[in-house]
Design an enzyme around this catalytic site. Structure first.
Site, short mmCIF file in Angstrom:
data_model
loop_
_atom_site.label_atom_id
_atom_site.label_comp_id
_atom_site.label_asym_id
_atom_site.label_seq_id
_atom_site.Cartn_x
_atom_site.Cartn_y
_atom_site.Cartn_z
N PHE A 1 2.39 7.48 -14.00
CA PHE A 1 0.63 7.43 -13.57
C PHE A 1 0.08 7.73 -12.29
O PHE A 1 1.28 8.59 -11.06
CB PHE A 1 0.25 5.56 -12.63
CG PHE A 1 0.89 5.35 -12.20
CD1 PHE A 1 1.99 4.76 -12.07
CD2 PHE A 1 -0.11 5.48 -10.51
CE1 PHE A 1 2.99 4.39 -10.88
CE2 PHE A 1 0.29 4.56 -9.68
CZ PHE A 1 1.86 3.62 -9.49
N ASP B 1 0.90 -1.08 -0.07
CA ASP B 1 -0.25 -0.08 0.44
C ASP B 1 1.10 0.87 -0.17
O ASP B 1 1.96 1.69 0.61
CB ASP B 1 -0.94 0.04 1.46
CG ASP B 1 -2.71 0.76 1.40
OD1 ASP B 1 -2.61 1.06 0.42
OD2 ASP B 1 -3.04 1.88 2.13
N ARG C 1 8.24 2.27 -4.57
CA ARG C 1 7.99 0.46 -4.39
C ARG C 1 9.52 0.02 -4.43
O ARG C 1 9.46 -1.14 -4.05
CB ARG C 1 7.33 0.87 -5.32
CG ARG C 1 6.39 -0.52 -5.35
CD ARG C 1 4.65 -0.30 -6.49
NE ARG C 1 5.19 1.21 -7.31
CZ ARG C 1 3.57 1.82 -6.94
NH1 ARG C 1 3.88 1.80 -6.19
NH2 ARG C 1 4.22 2.55 -8.08
N TYR D 1 0.35 10.28 -9.33
CA TYR D 1 0.81 12.03 -9.11
C TYR D 1 2.10 12.02 -9.41
O TYR D 1 2.91 13.21 -9.05
CB TYR D 1 1.16 12.29 -7.33
CG TYR D 1 -0.06 11.87 -6.16
CD1 TYR D 1 -1.52 13.38 -5.94
CD2 TYR D 1 -0.64 11.19 -5.53
CE1 TYR D 1 -2.05 13.16 -5.16
CE2 TYR D 1 -2.18 11.07 -5.22
CZ TYR D 1 -2.70 11.84 -4.25
OH TYR D 1 -3.67 12.07 -4.20
N ASP D 2 2.30 11.45 -10.14
CA ASP D 2 3.92 11.70 -11.02
C ASP D 2 4.53 12.85 -11.35
O ASP D 2 4.75 13.45 -11.44
CB ASP D 2 3.80 10.47 -11.70
CG ASP D 2 4.43 9.31 -11.46
OD1 ASP D 2 4.78 9.12 -10.37
OD2 ASP D 2 4.89 8.00 -11.92
#
Ligand code: IMP
Length: 212
Positions: free
Chosen positions: A169, A89, A198, A171-172
């Site tokens: 994707f 998450d 991540r 908030y990039d």
């Protein structure tokens, strides 16, 4: 003078991947994520997706922390399969917004999730604030019988005044990682995938699995 040395030996005996081989379940429907992590696994581990194990229930993410939500997902899948299971998450945390969007990152501007609206809400709430530091945090929970392990990955950066770039994707387009001039959406995917929150969290999980 006598010295007492105390060795704390961690209880890492539950993953017998050297001898028997271990099946792990990644509690996600995202096939791309599964293939990516599968390629990183040490010898003796096989990765299963939720589709592979026939798990089709929706797991509501009702906890108020990333740890809580990752655990909800991993525990539900462990309970259903009795196989070691993990889930991730992620959230974007902005101290000037008291940590928002945080655990609510996916639906910051409401449901269904809308990345454009989420970014706009962040920019509006920050408005002209000079304090624009932020970080992405990923938490992975791994459940095996009574054992629960957590792995964290964090990357610090700044929120831009307006979106830049078309890659990635979420908030990039508004996040520039520390030490870089380009937003996550402008950086080459290979670079983002190497330095991201991540990637750091998964590297930590893989490192653990390699040692156990
Ligand atoms: P998830 O836990 O991976 O589903 O991430 C929750 C939400 O955090 C996503 O819906 C995105 O809004 C945001 N998010 C997670 N990872 C990233 C990322 O690498 N870049 C930008 N936004 C992200």
């Amino acid at each position: 003078m006598s010295r007492i040395l105390i060795y704390i030996v961690p209880k890492f005996t539950t993953f017998d991947h050297q001898n028997a081989g271990v099946e792990l379940v990644f509690a996600t429907h995202n096939k791309h994520k599964v293939r990516e992590v599968e390629a990183m696994l040490p010898e003796g581990y096989t990765l299963k997706s939720l589709d592979d194990v026939g798990f089709h229930k929706d797991i509501p993410e009702t906890a108020d922390t990333l740890e809580g939500n990752a655990l909800l997902k991993a525990q539900a899948v462990f309970d259903a399969t009795q196989l070691p299971s993990f889930a991730d998450d992620t959230g974007l945390f902005i101290p000037a917004l008291n940590g928002a969007p945080g655990v609510l990152s996916a639906r910051f501007a409401g449901s269904p999730p809308d990345a454009g609206a989420n970014m706009q809400k962040v920019l509006t709430e920050l408005s002209a604030s000079a304090k624009r530091d932020a970080y992405f945090l990923t938490v992975i929970a791994l459940v095996n019988n009574e054992d629960i392990y957590y792995f964290h990955g964090k990357i610090a950066g700044e929120i831009l005044q307006e979106p830049r770039g078309t890659g990635g994707f979420g908030y990039d387009p508004i996040f520039v990682p520390k030490g870089y001039d380009l937003s996550f959406a402008e950086l080459a995917a290979e670079i983002k995938n190497e330095i991201s929150h991540r990637a750091l969290a998964f590297n930590s999980l893989i490192d653990f699995l390699s040692r156990t």
